[in-house]
Design an enzyme around this catalytic site. Structure first.
Site, PDB file in Angstrom:
ATOM      1  N   HIS A 153       0.849  -1.200   0.000  1.00 41.39           N
ATOM      2  CA  HIS A 153       0.000   0.000   0.000  1.00 41.39           C
ATOM      3  C   HIS A 153       0.876   1.238   0.000  1.00 41.39           C
ATOM      4  O   HIS A 153       1.660   1.455   0.918  1.00 41.39           O
ATOM      5  CB  HIS A 153      -0.899   0.021   1.243  1.00 41.39           C
ATOM      6  CG  HIS A 153      -2.052  -0.937   1.156  1.00 41.39           C
ATOM      7  ND1 HIS A 153      -3.088  -0.939   2.049  1.00 41.39           N
ATOM      8  CD2 HIS A 153      -2.330  -1.917   0.260  1.00 41.39           C
ATOM      9  CE1 HIS A 153      -3.959  -1.879   1.715  1.00 41.39           C
ATOM     10  NE2 HIS A 153      -3.517  -2.488   0.634  1.00 41.39           N
ATOM     11  N   LYS A 198       1.642  -0.304  15.082  1.00 39.78           N
ATOM     12  CA  LYS A 198       3.069  -0.340  15.419  1.00 39.78           C
ATOM     13  C   LYS A 198       3.527  -1.551  16.234  1.00 39.78           C
ATOM     14  O   LYS A 198       4.727  -1.816  16.322  1.00 39.78           O
ATOM     15  CB  LYS A 198       3.438   0.938  16.221  1.00 39.78           C
ATOM     16  CG  LYS A 198       3.364   2.198  15.410  1.00 39.78           C
ATOM     17  CD  LYS A 198       4.555   2.311  14.476  1.00 39.78           C
ATOM     18  CE  LYS A 198       4.343   3.297  13.367  1.00 39.78           C
ATOM     19  NZ  LYS A 198       4.350   2.712  12.031  1.00 39.78           N
TER      20      LYS A 198
HETATM   21  P1  RFL Z   1       3.187 -11.770  21.663  1.00 40.07           P
HETATM   22  O1  RFL Z   1       2.710 -11.860  20.277  1.00 40.07           O
HETATM   23  O2  RFL Z   1       2.195 -11.526  22.746  1.00 40.07           O
HETATM   24  O3  RFL Z   1       3.968 -13.122  21.960  1.00 40.07           O
HETATM   25  C1  RFL Z   1       4.409 -13.481  23.263  1.00 40.07           C
HETATM   26  C2  RFL Z   1       4.484 -14.992  23.354  1.00 40.07           C
HETATM   27  O4  RFL Z   1       4.968 -15.349  24.656  1.00 40.07           O
HETATM   28  C3  RFL Z   1       4.215 -16.447  25.125  1.00 40.07           C
HETATM   29  N1  RFL Z   1       4.291 -16.472  26.593  1.00 40.07           N
HETATM   30  C4  RFL Z   1       5.045 -17.341  27.293  1.00 40.07           C
HETATM   31  N2  RFL Z   1       5.866 -18.319  26.902  1.00 40.07           N
HETATM   32  C5  RFL Z   1       6.492 -19.055  27.888  1.00 40.07           C
HETATM   33  N3  RFL Z   1       6.300 -18.822  29.215  1.00 40.07           N
HETATM   34  C6  RFL Z   1       5.492 -17.834  29.638  1.00 40.07           C
HETATM   35  N4  RFL Z   1       5.318 -17.630  30.939  1.00 40.07           N
HETATM   36  C7  RFL Z   1       4.830 -17.052  28.660  1.00 40.07           C
HETATM   37  N5  RFL Z   1       3.968 -16.002  28.736  1.00 40.07           N
HETATM   38  C8  RFL Z   1       3.658 -15.673  27.481  1.00 40.07           C
HETATM   39  C9  RFL Z   1       2.823 -16.200  24.596  1.00 40.07           C
HETATM   40  O5  RFL Z   1       2.057 -17.398  24.553  1.00 40.07           O
HETATM   41  C10 RFL Z   1       3.120 -15.639  23.201  1.00 40.07           C
HETATM   42  O6  RFL Z   1       3.185 -16.654  22.223  1.00 40.07           O
HETATM   43  O7  RFL Z   1       4.296 -10.659  21.833  1.00 40.07           O
HETATM   44  P2  RFL Z   1       5.461 -10.145  20.789  1.00 40.07           P
HETATM   45  O8  RFL Z   1       6.224 -11.306  20.221  1.00 40.07           O
HETATM   46  O9  RFL Z   1       6.177  -9.092  21.504  1.00 40.07           O
HETATM   47  O10 RFL Z   1       4.641  -9.544  19.557  1.00 40.07           O
HETATM   48  C11 RFL Z   1       3.827  -8.407  19.729  1.00 40.07           C
HETATM   49  C12 RFL Z   1       2.694  -8.396  18.716  1.00 40.07           C
HETATM   50  O11 RFL Z   1       2.033  -9.664  18.750  1.00 40.07           O
HETATM   51  C13 RFL Z   1       1.693  -7.266  18.998  1.00 40.07           C
HETATM   52  O12 RFL Z   1       2.391  -6.091  19.323  1.00 40.07           O
HETATM   53  C14 RFL Z   1       0.770  -6.972  17.783  1.00 40.07           C
HETATM   54  O13 RFL Z   1      -0.121  -8.030  17.553  1.00 40.07           O
HETATM   55  C15 RFL Z   1      -0.016  -5.681  18.015  1.00 40.07           C
HETATM   56  N6  RFL Z   1      -0.969  -5.356  16.946  1.00 40.07           N
HETATM   57  C16 RFL Z   1      -0.546  -4.776  15.759  1.00 40.07           C
HETATM   58  N7  RFL Z   1       0.772  -4.591  15.529  1.00 40.07           N
HETATM   59  C17 RFL Z   1       1.194  -4.095  14.325  1.00 40.07           C
HETATM   60  O14 RFL Z   1       2.398  -3.920  14.147  1.00 40.07           O
HETATM   61  N8  RFL Z   1       0.324  -3.775  13.304  1.00 40.07           N
HETATM   62  C18 RFL Z   1      -1.016  -3.940  13.458  1.00 40.07           C
HETATM   63  O15 RFL Z   1      -1.758  -3.715  12.508  1.00 40.07           O
HETATM   64  C19 RFL Z   1      -1.503  -4.431  14.733  1.00 40.07           C
HETATM   65  N9  RFL Z   1      -2.810  -4.622  14.921  1.00 40.07           N
HETATM   66  C20 RFL Z   1      -2.329  -5.588  17.133  1.00 40.07           C
HETATM   67  C21 RFL Z   1      -3.238  -5.194  16.099  1.00 40.07           C
HETATM   68  C22 RFL Z   1      -2.817  -6.201  18.296  1.00 40.07           C
HETATM   69  C23 RFL Z   1      -4.164  -6.414  18.454  1.00 40.07           C
HETATM   70  N10 RFL Z   1      -4.571  -7.073  19.644  1.00 40.07           N
HETATM   71  C24 RFL Z   1      -5.534  -8.085  19.703  1.00 40.07           C
HETATM   72  C25 RFL Z   1      -3.819  -6.876  20.874  1.00 40.07           C
HETATM   73  C26 RFL Z   1      -4.591  -5.385  16.239  1.00 40.07           C
HETATM   74  C27 RFL Z   1      -5.074  -5.977  17.413  1.00 40.07           C
HETATM   75  C28 RFL Z   1      -6.563  -6.119  17.535  1.00 40.07           C
END
Ligand code: RFL
Ligand code: PHB
Length: 402
Positions: A72, A296
């Site tokens: 995009h 982000k």
């Molecule tokens: P994650 O993805 O939460 O992964 C963390 C992992 O750690 C595991 N975990 C454990 N493992 C072992 N022992 C424990 N005690 C543990 N505790 C937890 C979990 O099971 C999991 O697998 O964090 P990470 O890797 O830092 O990634 C972050 C991203 O996932 C997050 O920031 C994004 O999804 C946010 N987000 C968006 N980000 C973008 O860059 N562009 C977007 O368009 C965007 N849209 C969004 C979003 C997040 C959303 N929600 C639902 C929060 C839209 C939504 C609706």
């Protein structure tokens, strides 16, 4: 078990770090609480910055991304039903790619299997030991029994609710937080997107977003109250409210279909400082949360682990801890700028329950200014496509003062 870097969490931060270290010949083990299917099934982010795409390309993980991702070059803003386009490519020379987090995770896991990376799933009751010394370790329980993992460094990539951040002593960790008095209700539906680029809509009733996953799958969001439940929003009510907020021009091209995913996400800004304690280094949502308005979250997770991998590569190549010592300040300098952008964009586009008529006029005036000012559009566009990584020489003195 012993490894060089123990990575807690197999989300985007943990898995991209594992690939970066593996490519540099550094041994690591990823320990994840859930199953692969669970992590891959979470419907989350949709927009990748150019820098994130470049990192995945550098790792040879961009095959499907190149063929299926939607590039995009612009994005649309709608104000009380009237929209205008911001030409990000013309203003910044960069673009974003729409490619779901689920697809990114699938590519990361598939390549991890074929490259022989070590992942442990279903690890319960994970604990961190001796993070202030030079020989930290982890224990956890898997279906095979109690496990012990000794390492040089722990990367805490376990998201907002993980254990890593909580292992930093309370008198060391400073937290900065804002909860927003609303959430996002999101749906997925197999109909073509209403518009071929995203539409961020500010309406007197509240925010709405038209996004997508592919040419045949749409992702739509509307702002809702924090006390509201998914059951309060049957599809028909959702579509009517979405169309109202996007405005008649966009609604005319919008196809309604049955939703197959519907969930509410709260909005929060959060930063924990420092992002390092002893031999524990935090990255991604474990250290910070942004409201999704600026897209982000995933991108910050990737930029954090790029900086962390550079520090680790230098540590293993030279024995010097200078890069590790500088990691937290370097990462935080970029994190705070993304926090500012996400907070600003959220504040501009949403309806706040306590907002007065004056506050709404200020939002509309700022959006009107944006629609006509190349300078204002450039500010939005350069943040949206992604700011550059902070220099490895460290953040500027202005950033250090924070
Ligand atoms: P994650 O993805 O939460 O992964 C963390 C992992 O750690 C595991 N975990 C454990 N493992 C072992 N022992 C424990 N005690 C543990 N505790 C937890 C979990 O099971 C999991 O697998 O964090 P990470 O890797 O830092 O990634 C972050 C991203 O996932 C997050 O920031 C994004 O999804 C946010 N987000 C968006 N980000 C973008 O860059 N562009 C977007 O368009 C965007 N849209 C969004 C979003 C997040 C959303 N929600 C639902 C929060 C839209 C939504 C609706
Ligand atoms: C998404 O498609 O899920 C999405 C897109 C842009 C955002 C947030 C989420 O700002």
């Amino acid at each position: 078990m012993r490894t060089q870097v123990a990575i807690v969490g197999a989300g985007p931060a943990g898995m991209v770090l594992a690939h970066l270290l593996n490519a540099a010949g550094i041994a690591c083990v990823v320990v994840e609480r859930r199953t692969r299917d669970y992590v891959e099934g979470r419907v989350r982010a949709g927009v990748l910055e150019q820098g994130t795409v470049d990192v995945l390309a550098r790792l040879g993980l961009d095959g499907r991304l190149r063929s299926e991702g939607l590039v995009h070059t612009g994005t649309n803003l709608a104000v009380d039903g009237e929209s205008f386009r911001i030409d990000m490519a013309a203003l910044t020379g960069a673009a974003v790619t729409v490619y779901g987090q689920q697809e990114v995770m699938r590519d990361l896991f598939d390549a991890a299997e074929s490259r022989g990376l070590t992942l442990v799933y279903e690890a319960e009751d994970l604990r961190l030991y001796d993070i202030e010394g030079t020989t930290p370790s982890l224990t956890f329980r898997t279906p095979q029994g109690e496990q012990h993992l000794a390492c040089d460094v722990i990367a805490g990539c376990d998201g907002f609710h993980g254990v890593s951040r909580r292992s930093i002593p309370a008198d060391v960790l400073k937290t900065f937080e804002r909860d927003y008095p609303f959430g996002w209700l999101g749906i997925l539906t197999d109909v073509p997107p209403a518009v071929h680029e995203l539409v961020y809509a500010s309406h007197a009733n509240g925010f709405a977003l038209a996004s997508m996953r592919s040419a045949t799958r749409s992702r739509y969001y509307i702002q809702c109250g924090i006390a509201e439940r998914v059951e309060d929003w049957p599809d028909a009510r959702f579509w009517d409210e979405l169309c109202l907020r996007l405005g008649p021009g966009i609604a005319a091209g919008l196809e309604r279909g049955p939703s197959f995913e519907k969930s509410i996400a709260p909005l929060r800004s959060f930063v924990g400082e420092p992002m390092r304690w002893g031999r524990l280094f935090l990255a991604g949502d474990a250290a910070h949360i942004v409201p999704p308005t600026g897209a982000k979250g995933l991108n910050l997770a990737v930029s954090d682990v790029v900086m962390l991998s550079e520090a680790l590569i230098s540590f293993y190549a030279t024995g010097s801890e200078a890069g590790l010592d500088g990691y937290s300040a370097r990462a935080l300098a970029r994190v705070w700028k993304a926090e500012r952008f996400s907070w600003w964009f959220t504040s501009l586009m949403h309806r706040f329950p306590e907002a007065s008529g004056f506050d709404r006029r200020m939002q509309v005036a700022e959006l009107a200014y944006l629609s006509g000012s190349r300078a204002a559009q450039t500010v939005l566009a350069e943040n949206y496509v992604g700011l550059p990584l902070t220099s490895a020489a460290g953040p500027s003195s202005l950033e250090l003062r924070a």
